[in-house]
Design a protein around this motif. Structure first.
Motif, PDB file in Angstrom:
ATOM      1  N   GLU A  40      44.618  41.237  34.720  1.00  0.00           N
ATOM      2  CA  GLU A  40      45.572  40.256  34.942  1.00  0.00           C
ATOM      3  C   GLU A  40      47.026  40.983  35.223  1.00  0.00           C
ATOM      4  O   GLU A  40      47.950  40.380  35.634  1.00  0.00           O
ATOM      5  CB  GLU A  40      45.929  39.087  34.083  1.00  0.00           C
ATOM      6  N   THR A  41      47.002  41.976  34.623  1.00  0.00           N
ATOM      7  CA  THR A  41      48.408  42.703  34.591  1.00  0.00           C
ATOM      8  C   THR A  41      48.391  43.560  35.551  1.00  0.00           C
ATOM      9  O   THR A  41      47.585  43.876  36.401  1.00  0.00           O
ATOM     10  CB  THR A  41      48.464  43.782  33.238  1.00  0.00           C
ATOM     11  N   GLN A  42      49.651  44.414  35.781  1.00  0.00           N
ATOM     12  CA  GLN A  42      49.701  45.255  37.055  1.00  0.00           C
ATOM     13  C   GLN A  42      49.221  46.387  36.716  1.00  0.00           C
ATOM     14  O   GLN A  42      48.557  47.202  37.999  1.00  0.00           O
ATOM     15  CB  GLN A  42      51.568  45.621  36.914  1.00  0.00           C
ATOM     16  N   ILE A  88      32.063  45.103  44.612  1.00  0.00           N
ATOM     17  CA  ILE A  88      33.647  44.598  44.759  1.00  0.00           C
ATOM     18  C   ILE A  88      34.378  45.568  45.846  1.00  0.00           C
ATOM     19  O   ILE A  88      35.155  45.051  46.743  1.00  0.00           O
ATOM     20  CB  ILE A  88      34.293  45.186  43.405  1.00  0.00           C
ATOM     21  N   GLU A  89      34.041  46.957  45.820  1.00  0.00           N
ATOM     22  CA  GLU A  89      34.519  47.608  46.866  1.00  0.00           C
ATOM     23  C   GLU A  89      34.130  47.286  48.063  1.00  0.00           C
ATOM     24  O   GLU A  89      35.164  47.230  48.925  1.00  0.00           O
ATOM     25  CB  GLU A  89      34.012  49.117  46.510  1.00  0.00           C
ATOM     26  N   ARG A  90      32.833  46.779  48.179  1.00  0.00           N
ATOM     27  CA  ARG A  90      32.532  46.449  49.758  1.00  0.00           C
ATOM     28  C   ARG A  90      33.146  45.156  50.132  1.00  0.00           C
ATOM     29  O   ARG A  90      33.630  44.804  51.191  1.00  0.00           O
ATOM     30  CB  ARG A  90      31.091  46.343  49.831  1.00  0.00           C
ATOM     31  N   PHE A  91      33.362  44.146  49.332  1.00  0.00           N
ATOM     32  CA  PHE A  91      33.781  42.935  49.672  1.00  0.00           C
ATOM     33  C   PHE A  91      35.222  43.056  49.839  1.00  0.00           C
ATOM     34  O   PHE A  91      35.740  42.520  50.924  1.00  0.00           O
ATOM     35  CB  PHE A  91      33.624  41.987  48.523  1.00  0.00           C
ATOM     36  N   LYS A 136      41.756  40.190  43.201  1.00  0.00           N
ATOM     37  CA  LYS A 136      41.473  39.395  42.281  1.00  0.00           C
ATOM     38  C   LYS A 136      40.362  38.382  42.576  1.00  0.00           C
ATOM     39  O   LYS A 136      39.779  38.033  41.624  1.00  0.00           O
ATOM     40  CB  LYS A 136      42.879  38.718  41.797  1.00  0.00           C
ATOM     41  N   ASP A 137      40.553  38.029  43.741  1.00  0.00           N
ATOM     42  CA  ASP A 137      39.394  37.052  44.303  1.00  0.00           C
ATOM     43  C   ASP A 137      37.947  37.608  44.176  1.00  0.00           C
ATOM     44  O   ASP A 137      36.939  37.129  43.782  1.00  0.00           O
ATOM     45  CB  ASP A 137      39.870  36.554  45.571  1.00  0.00           C
ATOM     46  N   VAL A 138      38.158  38.749  44.720  1.00  0.00           N
ATOM     47  CA  VAL A 138      36.718  39.602  44.841  1.00  0.00           C
ATOM     48  C   VAL A 138      36.034  39.745  43.337  1.00  0.00           C
ATOM     49  O   VAL A 138      34.820  39.407  43.238  1.00  0.00           O
ATOM     50  CB  VAL A 138      36.675  41.015  45.599  1.00  0.00           C
ATOM     51  N   LEU A 139      36.943  40.085  42.153  1.00  0.00           N
ATOM     52  CA  LEU A 139      36.641  40.257  41.067  1.00  0.00           C
ATOM     53  C   LEU A 139      35.780  38.867  40.550  1.00  0.00           C
ATOM     54  O   LEU A 139      34.774  38.805  39.755  1.00  0.00           O
ATOM     55  CB  LEU A 139      37.497  40.523  40.085  1.00  0.00           C
TER      56      LEU A 139
END
Lengths: 485, 504
Positions: free
Chosen positions: A114-116, A309-312, A321-324
């Motif tokens: 959630e952080t930078q 994750i990478e592919r999405f 963030k959404d993909v995670l």
């Protein structure tokens, strides 16, 4: 001056595998059941019985080994671990000490998502080995009687032993979640902490920051939830620190966590450490792990989460963030892909999954693998909204029906008459009727109170049963009001 | 008639029953009459199940009468060592610990025997959990030698050997971890066969030392042993260590002679422990084999002196784990001491202390010791290494020899009680039998000659793993050569009746 300490943690994670039958006999592995109904002479330790290895367990173990970048042993060899306890019908457990099936692997965990500046850290896995679970004891309230249920006896377990690479509760949680994700992606266990299909023992020591050597560790047992794990780690770190600061020494021991009391107590110390008298299991001849078997399992490995994750991100252009969140569970990610492929609108599908779906899952306690709606119906719903045929309020209601009953949204909207009313003439009549019924509001509007329009829109929508397009209603209202003026 | 019946071999008996020349009920009458007469003094059985046997017999006879063929052992009364599970019959292992234990399932060998038409007449006495060489450590008392009641029957399958020798049964099953089939067979003057490791399923055999245990036939002659082996052997999916037989062993191929057969006698087996009588008989056996055309010579096998130490280290270690399940918790003996009822560990300790006999406890303690931290490498692992060396020595030997020849025991059956005076001596007396178990070989004990008091000497033939067929063929020829000495028939009932002379 007080020292600054760091916490060093290694985990022993036990995972119950979801094979159909037990590891050394043909009994069912299903959870629960009436006590001692899923037992046979083998898993109840009757004299003269012999174990026969269920090779489905081997496949699962190798799959996990491959997914965690481990070396796979060339031969399956079991050892006996000898100790007396009534939940263990043979008074020994068949396990693997000398030649675990997988060694020297790792998983990567992400913290601070959630952080930078999220961190990726590699947690080394010392080994993964196969073994059998024990039965369950039930102690009577009177403290005089104990009963044993052997249904769980012989359920296959994988024990995943990490190196002491974890620095605190946050990393432990991330590691366990990553392990769980990997295992659930592989479909080899449901990994439920509450039901005990995933269990973690925490080996923890502390040392002054900068010191190389590890401190004396304790082993914490009975951790049944992420919350308990977090609490136990915090409490144990503090306990050990207080001992060291008070000039004492931490004793190597096994401790039991009591989540209700928020504290742990000693189960047994090093002095009475059990000598397990391990020796090679003579009833099970070695099983050769063929190259073909490993290759077959490698080929059948699903796409794991990091690659997904990478592919999405690349393929669908969605925010990381959404993909995670979309990829936490394999079934959930699959639902997304299937629906997005059908309606060609990944963003909308993602929104439905990450807002309404997650909310309903949380509210109703539904797991990702228990979702009932089809991706085709979700895609249909997205198409209905993008075509402007239903408004967002109606869409939410339709989705709830979809979530519960997997209705066909197109048929449902039609049969319930939920489509947006786009007939100008009919709507104009309705607007005029509202205006004639709300003289006060009309006067307000004409006196310059712009706010009154909102009220009139609401009234019209209400009269239309919520099906009208609110923008169209507003447009017609303004037109009619100007005509009246 | 009864005497004549009892002098038949099992193969002859089953043939006549299947030809309806003999009725099963008459066979059972003869057997139970013998048991009635002799059991009191022998102690060969722990459980005699006349009712069950009669029921089995009636069922088989009915099948025969309607023209069915119930199998090659049809109607043959058999005694089963009491560490082999027979559903519904107590399986005590000769121990107080399992005095009341009744298994819920049949051992694989029992299943096979049922299908072959055998009748189980009872469960035989044995050294507790198979731990003993003389048949004297049973909780139910020592089993005596039917040839001389002052002598031991040999162990651990004492009752099985005594029952066959006394005519109480036509066939018996024993189990052999370090000589437990061969030694009592030798002392009682019958044939005992230890199959190669894995030839016979161990499922349902209460484990003593898993990597060496094998169930084996005990019979009046080599042919019967081969027949019984053929029935019980076979790969069993429920025993991962089972392999079955390489070749069919029954009926035995008749050989005219042994020309081309090379037989080696390990010179290490001809040392001081061997009695004069035994040595003489071994030499006679060698001469008989030569007469049949075999080449027989002594050779240096190697490691003969290490076998007993390696054997007891491995066996004790495995038994300490295998016997851990007997804790008074789920079945078996539980202490009656009220003080133990509220303390788990006290209950465990006391139940085991009271439930096991001295020899079993000795081996469990030794076994726990050799596996414990800091000693495992020095004892258990080293014993496994010696075991491997012995296996390699045999592999080399079998490159030169088809079979090996040796004694089963240093002498004839010793007097009752002597073993309790010198435990180590009893262990050492196993030096001729344990190598076959360490190396997984097949080995047969054959009566050959007797001393002046009529006590038989047992000689041993050993074959490489999987070489049952050849071993049995040679043994059958040697057996025929041994016959003129005539002690054998005396061993299982006096001669007489109209069938006299037809047996063997």
């Amino acid at each position: 001056m007080a020292n600054v300490y760091e916490t060093v943690i290694g985990l022993e994670v036990h995972v119950e595998l979801s094979t159909k039958t037990k590891i050394f006999c043909g009994c069912s592995t299903a959870f629960g059941g009436k006590p001692n109904t899923r037992v046979c002479p083998v898993c109840s330790g009757m004299p003269g019985t012999l174990p026969v290895f269920n090779e489905a367990v081997l496949d699962h173990a190798i799959s996990l080994g491959l997914a965690t970048h481990s070396e796979i042993a060339k031969e399956v060899l079991f050892d006996r671990k000898n100790y007396f306890y009534p939940d263990n019908p043979q008074n020994y457990q068949i396990s693997q000490l000398y030649h675990p099936i997988c060694q020297n692997g790792y998983v990567e965990i992400r913290t601070g998502e959630e952080t930078q500046a999220p961190l990726v850290k590699r947690i080394r896995i010392h080994d993964i080995h196969m073994e059998e679970d024990a039965g369950k004891l039930f102690h009577d309230e009177d403290g005089r009687t104990s009963l044993v249920d052997f249904n769980r006896s012989g359920v296959p377990l994988l024990e995943i032993v990490s190196e002491p690479d974890l620095a605190g509760a946050e990393e432990v949680k991330a590691y366990l979640e990553e392990l769980r994700t990997i295992i659930r992606y592989l479909g080899i266990s449901d990994c439920k902490l509450q039901e005990g299909s995933m269990r973690a023992d925490v080996n923890l020591s502390i040392r002054p920051l900068g010191q190389k050597e590890l401190g004396t560790r304790t082993e914490m047992k009975n951790l049944n939830s992420f919350r308990a794990i977090t609490h136990a780690i915090e409490a144990e770190s503090v306990r050990q620190k207080e001992i060291l600061e008070g000039g004492g020494e931490v004793i190597m021991e096994t401790r039991r966590w009591d989540e209700e009391k928020g504290t742990s107590f000693s189960m047994r110390s090093k002095e009475d450490t059990r000598d397990y008298r391990y020796f090679p299991e003579p009833d099970l001849p070695p099983v050769t792990v063929s190259k073909e078997r490993i290759e077959r399992l490698e080929r059948s490995l699903p796409e794991m989460r990091p690659e997904k994750i990478e592919r999405f991100v690349k393929e669908y252009g969605l925010p990381v963030k959404d993909v995670l969140n979309l990829t936490k569970e394999r079934e959930f990610a699959q639902l997304f892909e299937d629906a997005a492929g059908l309606c060609k609108n990944p963003k909308k599908v993602s929104n439905w999954l990450l807002t309404d779906t997650l909310r309903l899952m949380r509210e109703r306690g539904v797991d990702a693998d228990k979702l009932r709606f089809s991706p085709a119906h979700l895609a249909d719903l997205v198409n209905l909204t993008t075509a402007g045929r239903i408004n967002s309020t109606v869409a939410s209601a339709v989705f709830e029906k979809l979530f519960e009953e997997d209705i066909d949204p197109v048929a449902y909207v039609r049969s319930m008459g939920l489509e947006i009313v786009t007939d100008d003439k009919k709507l104009r009549e309705s607007v005029l009727k509202i205006l004639s019924e709300n003289k006060e509001a009309v006067a307000d509007y004409q006196a310059g109170k712009q706010k009154a329009i909102g009220f009139l829109v609401g009234q019209t929508m209400k009269a239309e049963g919520g099906k009208a397009d609110p923008n169209l209603v507003r447009k017609l209202l303004v037109e009619c009001l100007e005509e009246l003026a | 008639m009864a005497k004549a019946l009892l002098s038949l071999s099992a193969a002859q008996l089953s043939e006549r029953i299947r030809n309806k020349e003999i009725r099963i009920t008459d066979v059972l009458d003869a057997v139970f009459e013998t048991i009635q007469k002799r059991e009191q003094e022998l102690g060969a059985f722990i459980t005699v199940d006349e009712k069950g046997a009669r029921e089995q017999g009636d069922a088989l006879q009915r099948r025969l009468d309607v023209g069915e063929d119930p199998g090659p052992l049809c109607g043959v009364p058999m005694a089963i060592k009491d560490n082999i599970c027979v559903k519904g019959l107590p399986t005590t292992c000769g121990s107080r610990m399992l005095k009341e234990f009744v298994p819920t399932y049949d051992a694989e060998v029992i299943k096979r025997l049922r299908e072959a038409g055998a009748i189980f007449i009872g469960k035989t006495n044995m050294d507790e959990f198979g731990m003993g060489s003389y048949g004297e450590t049973s909780f139910f008392g020592a089993c005596k030698n039917p040839l001389d009641l002052t002598k031991v029957a040999g162990g651990s399958s004492a009752g099985s050997a005594a029952a066959v020798a006394a005519g109480e049964a036509f066939l018996a099953l024993g189990s052999d971890t370090g000589g437990s089939v061969r030694t009592p067979a030798a002392f009682c003057g019958i044939v005992g066969f230890k199959p190669s490791y894995g030839a016979v399923s161990r499922r349902g055999l209460v484990a003593y030392a898993s990597s060496m245990d094998q169930i084996g036939p005990m019979a009046k002659n080599v042919e019967d042993a081969a027949l019984l082996l053929q029935v019980i052997a076979g790969e069993d999916p429920m025993d991962a260590t089972s392999r079955g037989l390489k070749e069919s062993v029954w009926p035995i191929q008749n050989r005219c002679d042994l020309s081309g057969i090379r037989i080696g006698i390990p010179s290490g087996w001809l040392q001081d422990q061997l009695s004069g009588g035994m040595r003489q008989n071994l030499e006679q056996a060698a001469a008989a084999l030569r007469d049949l055309g075999a080449a027989v010579e002594t050779f240096d096998l190697g490691y003969e002196d290490l076998a007993v130490a390696a054997y007891y280290t491995i066996a004790d270690a495995q038994c300490s784990s295998n016997l851990a399940r007997f804790d008074g918790m789920k079945y078996g003996y539980r202490t009656q001491d009220p003080a133990a009822s509220s303390d788990l560990h006290r209950m465990l300790k006391q139940s085991r202390s009271e439930g096991f006999g001295r020899e079993v406890k000795r081996r469990i303690m030794l076994g726990g010791f050799v596996l414990s931290e800091g000693y495992y490498e020095a004892y258990y692992l080293r014993a496994l290494k010696v075991c491997r060396l012995i296996r390699e020595a045999f592999t080399r030997a079998f490159e030169h020899y088809d079979l090996l020849l040796g004694p089963v025991s240093g002498d004839v059956a010793p007097p009752l009680g002597a073993s309790f005076l010198d435990n180590l001596k009893m262990y050492e007396s196993d030096c001729y039998t344990v190598p076959a178990n360490l190396a997984g070989l097949c080995a047969l004990s054959l009566p050959f000659g007797a001393n002046e008091n009529g006590l038989p000497y047992g000689i041993q033939l050993l074959g490489d793993t999987g070489c049952e067929k050849g071993l049995l063929e040679v043994a059958a020829l040697l057996e025929a050569a041994a016959l003129p000495d005539g002690y054998q028939q005396a061993a299982y009932g006096e001669k007489g009746g109209d069938l006299n002379g037809e047996c063997l």
